[in-house]
Design a protein around this motif. Structure first.
Motif, PDB file in Angstrom:
ATOM      1  N   ALA A  45       0.349  -0.782   0.105  1.00 55.84           N
ATOM      2  CA  ALA A  45       0.593  -0.081   0.110  1.00 55.84           C
ATOM      3  C   ALA A  45       1.124   1.303   0.028  1.00 55.84           C
ATOM      4  O   ALA A  45       0.239   1.932  -0.145  1.00 55.84           O
ATOM      5  CB  ALA A  45      -0.798   0.042   1.028  1.00 55.84           C
ATOM      6  N   ASP A  47       2.587   1.608   2.382  1.00 55.52           N
ATOM      7  CA  ASP A  47       3.098   2.895   3.768  1.00 55.52           C
ATOM      8  C   ASP A  47       4.201   3.018   4.544  1.00 55.52           C
ATOM      9  O   ASP A  47       4.248   2.952   5.679  1.00 55.52           O
ATOM     10  CB  ASP A  47       1.397   2.256   4.467  1.00 55.52           C
ATOM     11  CG  ASP A  47       1.724   0.843   4.437  1.00 55.52           C
ATOM     12  OD1 ASP A  47       2.007   0.578   3.849  1.00 55.52           O
ATOM     13  OD2 ASP A  47       0.824   0.581   5.131  1.00 55.52           O
ATOM     14  N   TYR A  48       4.911   2.086   4.174  1.00 58.33           N
ATOM     15  CA  TYR A  48       6.150   1.750   4.788  1.00 58.33           C
ATOM     16  C   TYR A  48       7.505   1.365   3.508  1.00 58.33           C
ATOM     17  O   TYR A  48       6.838   0.946   2.817  1.00 58.33           O
ATOM     18  CB  TYR A  48       6.107   0.638   6.056  1.00 58.33           C
ATOM     19  CG  TYR A  48       6.021  -1.095   5.152  1.00 58.33           C
ATOM     20  CD1 TYR A  48       6.893  -1.848   4.694  1.00 58.33           C
ATOM     21  CD2 TYR A  48       4.444  -1.251   5.172  1.00 58.33           C
ATOM     22  CE1 TYR A  48       6.211  -2.849   4.838  1.00 58.33           C
ATOM     23  CE2 TYR A  48       3.478  -2.576   4.629  1.00 58.33           C
ATOM     24  CZ  TYR A  48       5.031  -3.585   4.446  1.00 58.33           C
ATOM     25  OH  TYR A  48       4.540  -4.951   4.309  1.00 58.33           O
ATOM     26  N   GLU A  83      -6.329  -3.481   9.296  1.00 62.02           N
ATOM     27  CA  GLU A  83      -6.649  -3.006   9.895  1.00 62.02           C
ATOM     28  C   GLU A  83      -7.796  -3.398  10.805  1.00 62.02           C
ATOM     29  O   GLU A  83      -8.399  -4.313  11.502  1.00 62.02           O
ATOM     30  CB  GLU A  83      -8.091  -2.278   9.288  1.00 62.02           C
ATOM     31  CG  GLU A  83      -7.684  -1.391   7.047  1.00 62.02           C
ATOM     32  CD  GLU A  83      -6.532  -0.162   8.103  1.00 62.02           C
ATOM     33  OE1 GLU A  83      -6.704   0.487   8.722  1.00 62.02           O
ATOM     34  OE2 GLU A  83      -5.370  -0.435   7.112  1.00 62.02           O
ATOM     35  N   ARG A 157      -0.471   1.562  13.929  1.00 64.68           N
ATOM     36  CA  ARG A 157       0.080   3.712  13.463  1.00 64.68           C
ATOM     37  C   ARG A 157      -1.166   3.897  13.295  1.00 64.68           C
ATOM     38  O   ARG A 157      -2.235   2.603  12.179  1.00 64.68           O
ATOM     39  CB  ARG A 157       1.505   2.817  12.474  1.00 64.68           C
ATOM     40  CG  ARG A 157       2.039   2.988  12.869  1.00 64.68           C
ATOM     41  CD  ARG A 157       3.770   3.395  11.880  1.00 64.68           C
ATOM     42  NE  ARG A 157       3.362   4.746  11.162  1.00 64.68           N
ATOM     43  CZ  ARG A 157       3.932   5.354  12.238  1.00 64.68           C
ATOM     44  NH1 ARG A 157       4.696   5.490  13.319  1.00 64.68           N
ATOM     45  NH2 ARG A 157       3.942   6.733  11.253  1.00 64.68           N
ATOM     46  N   THR A 160      -3.995   1.238  11.596  1.00 67.57           N
ATOM     47  CA  THR A 160      -3.431   0.025  11.260  1.00 67.57           C
ATOM     48  C   THR A 160      -2.604  -0.446  12.350  1.00 67.57           C
ATOM     49  O   THR A 160      -1.480  -0.094  13.191  1.00 67.57           O
ATOM     50  CB  THR A 160      -2.718   0.162  10.070  1.00 67.57           C
ATOM     51  OG1 THR A 160      -3.464   0.821   9.510  1.00 67.57           O
ATOM     52  CG2 THR A 160      -2.246  -1.126   9.259  1.00 67.57           C
ATOM     53  N   TYR A 162       0.484  -3.428  12.596  1.00 68.60           N
ATOM     54  CA  TYR A 162       1.752  -3.611  11.940  1.00 68.60           C
ATOM     55  C   TYR A 162       2.303  -5.402  12.572  1.00 68.60           C
ATOM     56  O   TYR A 162       2.677  -4.974  13.355  1.00 68.60           O
ATOM     57  CB  TYR A 162       2.955  -2.832  11.449  1.00 68.60           C
ATOM     58  CG  TYR A 162       2.022  -1.941  10.141  1.00 68.60           C
ATOM     59  CD1 TYR A 162       1.764  -1.756   9.082  1.00 68.60           C
ATOM     60  CD2 TYR A 162       1.390  -0.907  10.783  1.00 68.60           C
ATOM     61  CE1 TYR A 162       1.751  -0.834   7.966  1.00 68.60           C
ATOM     62  CE2 TYR A 162       1.192   0.156  10.442  1.00 68.60           C
ATOM     63  CZ  TYR A 162       1.348   0.276   8.436  1.00 68.60           C
ATOM     64  OH  TYR A 162       1.001   1.009   7.229  1.00 68.60           O
ATOM     65  N   PHE A 189       8.007   4.129   8.743  1.00 67.54           N
ATOM     66  CA  PHE A 189       6.819   4.331   8.151  1.00 67.54           C
ATOM     67  C   PHE A 189       6.533   5.474   7.601  1.00 67.54           C
ATOM     68  O   PHE A 189       6.711   6.111   7.967  1.00 67.54           O
ATOM     69  CB  PHE A 189       5.581   3.771   8.944  1.00 67.54           C
ATOM     70  CG  PHE A 189       5.419   2.662  10.332  1.00 67.54           C
ATOM     71  CD1 PHE A 189       4.763   1.916   9.456  1.00 67.54           C
ATOM     72  CD2 PHE A 189       6.203   2.806  11.321  1.00 67.54           C
ATOM     73  CE1 PHE A 189       4.937   0.220   9.556  1.00 67.54           C
ATOM     74  CE2 PHE A 189       5.973   1.157  11.893  1.00 67.54           C
ATOM     75  CZ  PHE A 189       5.534  -0.383  11.114  1.00 67.54           C
ATOM     76  N   ARG A 190       5.719   5.135   6.147  1.00 68.06           N
ATOM     77  CA  ARG A 190       5.780   6.731   5.859  1.00 68.06           C
ATOM     78  C   ARG A 190       4.415   7.747   5.812  1.00 68.06           C
ATOM     79  O   ARG A 190       3.552   6.565   7.287  1.00 68.06           O
ATOM     80  CB  ARG A 190       4.986   6.418   3.970  1.00 68.06           C
ATOM     81  CG  ARG A 190       6.570   5.824   3.591  1.00 68.06           C
ATOM     82  CD  ARG A 190       6.379   5.816   1.784  1.00 68.06           C
ATOM     83  NE  ARG A 190       7.215   4.908   1.242  1.00 68.06           N
ATOM     84  CZ  ARG A 190       7.069   4.460   0.256  1.00 68.06           C
ATOM     85  NH1 ARG A 190       6.544   5.076  -0.509  1.00 68.06           N
ATOM     86  NH2 ARG A 190       8.211   3.701  -0.220  1.00 68.06           N
TER      87      ARG A 190
END
Length: 190
Positions: A45, A47-48, A83, A157, A160, A162, A189-190
């Motif tokens: 996704a 996101d990291y 999620e 985070r 979510t 992880y 993590f972005r």
């Protein structure tokens, strides 16, 4: 003669530029420097970034990012993201669900540590907003006649969860632990 000098000058400039370009550190799409000897895998996704040793084999499948050490135990690190749900709203709730499923699946499921330990994912970064507090659980079980040991690091985070999982045979578990700790400290993590 002038053309030869001109072409020689262009060639020297090109080689110099290539030399400097190869010395500069690689960066992820998010602009994060990748340490020497490591490679980055972007999460599905986006996101990291999972940063792993460059000699590890990488694989991205639907819902999971994986890296495998080239050892006889086929040790691996995987990252999945889920999620939160109405029932599963915390790290502890997630772990309780996993532990129940593991105990039902593996006859000899056993915790290595009585309690989870605290760990900070992304601790290699000076920017402390990139640090994520997490809980680390370690356990063993036998699969196909082989004793395995797992480390699961659960971090939350936003909405979510992880789940970072290190898997290896129990006998080879310690051999990649230094790499795994580096992977955890560089997970971005972005």
């Amino acid at each position: 003669m002038k053309l030869t000098k001109f072409l020689s000058l262009i060639l020297i400039c090109a080689l110099t530029a290539l030399t400097f370009a190869s010395c500069s550190p690689s960066v992820t799409e998010a602009g994060i420097a990748i340490p020497s000897g490591m490679q980055a895998i972007a999460g599905e996704a986006g996101d990291y970034d999972l940063i792993v040793p460059s000699e590890w084999l990488v694989e991205t499948t639907v819902g999971m990012t994986s890296a495998y050490a080239e050892d006889a135990a086929r040790s691996s690190v995987t990252v999945t993201a889920n999620e939160l749900t109405a029932e599963l709203t915390s790290i502890e709730a997630y772990w309780d669900m996993f532990a129940e499923e593991f105990a039902a699946t593996f006859a000899d499921f056993a915790m290595v540590d009585a309690e989870p330990s605290d760990v900070v994912v992304g601790s290699a970064y000076e920017d402390t907003t990139r640090h994520t507090e997490a809980l680390k659980y370690r356990y063993t079980a036998t699969v196909g006649g082989v004793k395995y040991q797992w480390m699961q690091v659960l971090c939350l985070r936003g909405a979510t969860m992880y789940i970072i999982t290190y898997t290896s045979t129990a006998e080879s578990y310690e051999s990649n632990l230094e790499d795994v700790n580096e992977i955890l400290s560089h997970l971005y993590f972005r």
